[in-house]
Design an enzyme around this catalytic site. Structure first.
Site, mmCIF file in Angstrom:
data_model
loop_
_atom_site.group_PDB
_atom_site.id
_atom_site.type_symbol
_atom_site.label_atom_id
_atom_site.label_comp_id
_atom_site.label_asym_id
_atom_site.label_seq_id
_atom_site.Cartn_x
_atom_site.Cartn_y
_atom_site.Cartn_z
ATOM 1 C CE LYS A 43 -1.770 26.716 -3.665
ATOM 2 N NZ LYS A 43 -0.696 27.518 -3.032
ATOM 3 C CD GLU B 175 -2.918 1.293 2.248
ATOM 4 O OE1 GLU B 175 -3.904 2.049 2.083
ATOM 5 O OE2 GLU B 175 -2.757 0.601 3.269
ATOM 6 C CD GLU C 166 -14.044 5.276 1.102
ATOM 7 O OE1 GLU C 166 -14.841 4.882 0.224
ATOM 8 O OE2 GLU C 166 -13.153 4.541 1.597
ATOM 9 C CG ASN D 87 10.146 8.952 -3.224
ATOM 10 O OD1 ASN D 87 8.939 9.143 -3.216
ATOM 11 N ND2 ASN D 87 10.936 9.430 -4.178
ATOM 12 C CG ASP E 148 -1.023 15.695 -1.384
ATOM 13 O OD1 ASP E 148 -1.866 16.440 -1.930
ATOM 14 O OD2 ASP E 148 -0.174 16.106 -0.569
ATOM 15 C CD GLU F 182 2.227 7.857 5.053
ATOM 16 O OE1 GLU F 182 2.719 8.972 4.781
ATOM 17 O OE2 GLU F 182 1.177 7.428 4.545
#
Length: 292
Positions: free
Chosen positions: A175, A97, A271, A149, A171, A122
């Site tokens: 923008k 995940e 969620e 990463n 994420d 994570e």
């Protein structure tokens, strides 16, 4: 293998070694409350894969130390059958995940499927500590955590090393000028497809319509992935960003294929908030087309 021994296959080196991927996160120092600090100290040896451990040096003893740790995958590391055998002690199918947040999904899945291996990737220490706390209480033995990463990790994976990949609510980088920092990019997608077993799938979910369009643009035409969706949805055909999202309904729309909600995904508070705000949850299932 002890947590202080070097990891990775000594004979392996990724074809992407030394290549820096797009960074899809901002490293932020989060406050670690005493409860999570205790969880880290109690469970990090059991769950955390320390990619930068040196013999005789404990680099991840505390959550504060982890906040300063490198998120790069060390040169020469290979995610392969040997590594899985060393870290999990078996050759069971591996689910990874990407961006586990507080760990609700992966801990629940690991508790339900004890015959499968799970890896939570994570970058944020608070989330990792919370995942450790829940995993420790559940007595899990089939879950490991990695603070690295994700694109670099998958670039170091050998073909057919991963059964499933989950990327739930990444994420959105709302923008317009930041859309290039979204984690789902062509090179990352190729690495994921390459890592998957022949029948392996990549499951994705987002509650942002513009991110759903981004996923379709990156993955639908990729010759190494097959969109397994059976649900027809309509989305704007042009991108919007923070401050212009309200204009989306006025844009031309097109039809895309997505999936029904993945039953194996826990309904998290995140969620639930998206649903309460009236946002549509988009689920995707992509299957690796062939070895690449």
């Amino acid at each position: 293998m002890s947590v202080n021994e070097p990891i990775g296959s000594p004979a392996g080196s990724s074809e992407y070694a030394g290549r820096r991927s797009i960074v899809s996160y901002v490293r932020r120092s989060g406050h670690i409350d005493p409860r999570l600090q205790r969880a880290w100290e109690k469970y990090h040896d059991r769950f955390l894969i320390d990619f930068h451990a040196q013999p005789g040096v404990e680099q991840y003893d505390s959550a504060e130390m982890a906040e300063r740790a490198s998120l790069e995958v060390p040169e020469g590391f290979v995610l392969d059958e040997a590594f899985i055998g060393e870290r999990w002690g078996n050759s069971n199918p591996l689910t990874v995940e990407v961006g586990t947040g507080q760990g609700e999904n992966i801990v629940a899945a690991a508790a339900e499927h004890r015959d499968r291996n799970f890896l939570a990737v994570e970058v944020y220490t608070v989330g990792l500590a919370h995942t450790m706390l829940m995993a420790g209480k559940a007595g899990l033995t089939n879950l490991r955590l990695a603070q690295v990463n994700a694109p670099e990790l998958f670039a170091a994976a050998v073909p057919g090393s991963v059964a499933e990949v989950w990327t739930f609510f990444p994420d959105p980088w709302p923008k317009m000028r930041h859309h290039k920092r979204r984690i789902i990019q062509p090179e990352f997608a190729r690495s994921v497809s390459r890592a998957l077993i022949q029948s392996g799938v990549w499951r994705i979910a987002t509650d942002i319509d513009d991110y759903a369009l981004h996923v379709h643009e990156v993955l639908d035409d990729a010759d190494f992935l097959i969109n397994c969706g059976t649900l027809k949805v309509r989305l704007p055909l042009e991108h919007v960003g923070k401050g212009t999202a309200g204009q989306a309904q006025e844009l031309p729309h097109g039809e895309f294929m997505e999936s029904e909600r993945f039953e194996g995904r826990t309904l998290t508070n995140f969620e639930r908030k998206g649903l309460h705000a009236g946002r549509t949850i988009h689920d995707f299932t992509y299957r690796a087309a062939a070895s690449i």
